[in-house]
Design an enzyme around this catalytic site. Structure first.
Site, PDB file in Angstrom:
ATOM      1  N   GLN A   7       2.928  -3.468 -48.263  1.00  0.00           N
ATOM      2  CA  GLN A   7       2.594  -2.238 -48.986  1.00  0.00           C
ATOM      3  C   GLN A   7       3.350  -2.184 -50.320  1.00  0.00           C
ATOM      4  O   GLN A   7       4.566  -2.324 -50.365  1.00  0.00           O
ATOM      5  CB  GLN A   7       2.951  -1.021 -48.106  1.00  0.00           C
ATOM      6  CG  GLN A   7       2.526   0.303 -48.699  1.00  0.00           C
ATOM      7  CD  GLN A   7       1.013   0.446 -48.861  1.00  0.00           C
ATOM      8  OE1 GLN A   7       0.242   0.096 -47.968  1.00  0.00           O
ATOM      9  NE2 GLN A   7       0.575   0.936 -50.010  1.00  0.00           N
ATOM     10  N   ASP A  44      -4.988  -8.467 -48.686  1.00  0.00           N
ATOM     11  CA  ASP A  44      -4.946  -7.584 -49.857  1.00  0.00           C
ATOM     12  C   ASP A  44      -5.383  -8.332 -51.124  1.00  0.00           C
ATOM     13  O   ASP A  44      -5.592  -7.704 -52.163  1.00  0.00           O
ATOM     14  CB  ASP A  44      -3.512  -7.058 -50.049  1.00  0.00           C
ATOM     15  CG  ASP A  44      -3.452  -5.533 -50.084  1.00  0.00           C
ATOM     16  OD1 ASP A  44      -4.527  -4.906 -50.023  1.00  0.00           O
ATOM     17  OD2 ASP A  44      -2.343  -4.988 -50.160  1.00  0.00           O
ATOM     18  N   LYS A  63      -3.965   3.139 -42.579  1.00  0.00           N
ATOM     19  CA  LYS A  63      -4.534   1.805 -42.378  1.00  0.00           C
ATOM     20  C   LYS A  63      -4.482   1.436 -40.898  1.00  0.00           C
ATOM     21  O   LYS A  63      -5.439   0.889 -40.347  1.00  0.00           O
ATOM     22  CB  LYS A  63      -3.778   0.775 -43.234  1.00  0.00           C
ATOM     23  CG  LYS A  63      -4.125   0.897 -44.714  1.00  0.00           C
ATOM     24  CD  LYS A  63      -3.192   0.146 -45.634  1.00  0.00           C
ATOM     25  CE  LYS A  63      -3.538   0.494 -47.091  1.00  0.00           C
ATOM     26  NZ  LYS A  63      -2.582  -0.028 -48.065  1.00  0.00           N
TER      27      LYS A  63
END
Ligand code: NDP
Length: 296
Positions: free
Chosen positions: A98, A121, A54
């Site tokens: 994450q 996200d 990422k």
């Protein structure tokens, strides 16, 4: 019938290029570049690779990124404090925690600590709640499910009134995909490990999205002729003929499914590349939202 291959790699590359151009335009106008912070707790090797990829993708399109790493025994308060610190950082527009987090941490509470406008996200309970409600729009849609919808659109799938079947009901893929399909006016069936006659349910699908993590489980005779098939699964299986001794396959038996579907995503090169592309797009969007707030 031989299915059209939905080239996620190419479509993701186009999305990344568009983000790169938009960032370059911002720079030329003297506007701040978008910034992403990744938060990694612990030493999960797969998570480390995802986070690194990422950050690399951010660098390629000119997005500023920082990687925050906390030890695997970090407390709930330490992780939340770090997220609150990033909430206050004006150079950071997107915060990505994450997943999965170590088991002792309360994932829902940590995700809820992320400032709504930085939830790139799309897993903040309010964003997911808005996704589930009629007439409401989340600020951000989770990246993999959003990628699935882009691929369906590019494949020319007619969603309004279509029978869509989603295999899997996870928070990060199956459920948000199903909610997005409902928003697109499909009639949606969600399947999971307790579903009876999975093959029979799948055979009704004009659009079939597989996200179960079961290598090549969906066979040719599960697929309605002409269906559009999106395979989210990423599974590593043993393969003595491959130099690595293994290879990646999806949840769908690709070769045989391609004989009946009208369009299908390959694995790798289908949904996988879309996730990061959509994360970059969401981070740019977060920067644009921050622009609006500073103009107020
Ligand atoms: P989870 O393990 O969280 O969820 C799997 C879902 O599939 C569950 O709802 C489970 O049912 C259901 N399921 C599992 N086995 C069966 C079965 N035999 N029959 C019917 N349903 C079943 O997985 P994720 O949603 O996180 O991921 C799914 C797949 O997508 C994985 O292969 C993963 O690697 C991949 N993935 C790919 C991404 C990408 O392309 N960028 C991103 C994220 C995931 P139940 O709820 O009853 O347990």
């Amino acid at each position: 019938m031989t299915a059209t291959i939905i080239d996620g790699k190419q479509i993701a590359a186009e999305t990344r290029e568009k983000v790169k151009e938009a960032v370059a335009l911002r720079v030329s106008k003297g506007l701040p570049v978008p910034g992403l912070a990744t938060v990694l707790v612990g030493e999960n090797p797969a998570s480390k690779v995802y986070v690194r990829n990422k950050q690399k993708a951010c660098a390629e399109v000119g997005i500023h990124s920082i990687g925050v790493e906390l030890p695997g025994d970090a407390t709930q308060e330490q992780v939340e404090a770090k997220v609150r610190e990033l909430n206050e950082d004006p150079t950071i527009n997107g915060i990505l925690v994450q997943l999965p987090l170590p088991a002792h941490l309360d994932e829902e509470k940590i995700l809820a600590t992320i400032q709504l406008g930085k939830d790139v996200d799309g897993f903040h309970p309010i964003n997911i709640g808005r996704l589930a409600q009629k007439g409401r729009t989340p600020l951000f849609v989770p990246c993999t499910p959003a990628g699935v919808m882009v691929l369906l659109e590019r494949a020319g799938a007619k969603l309004a009134g279509a029978n869509a079947v989603v295999l899997g009901r996870s928070n990060i893929v199956g459920m948000p995909v199903a909610l997005l399909l409902v928003k697109a006016n499909a009639t949606v069936t969600i399947c999971h490990s307790r579903t009876r006659d999975l093959a029979g349910v799948c055979r009704q699908a004009d659009v079939l999205v597989a996200a179960i993590g079961q290598p090549e489980m969906v066979k040719k005779d599960w697929i309605k002729p002409g269906a559009v098939v999106i395979d989210v699964g990423i599974n590593r299986i043993e393969d003595p003929t491959s130099p690595k001794g293994s290879r990646l396959v999806g949840d769908v038996a690709y070769e045989e499914a391609a004989e009946v579907a009208s369009a299908i995503t390959p694995v790798p090169g289908g949904v996988g590349p879309m996730t990061i592309a959509l994360l970059l797009q969401n981070t740019l969007h977060a920067r644009e939202l921050a622009d609006l707030n500073t103009q107020k």
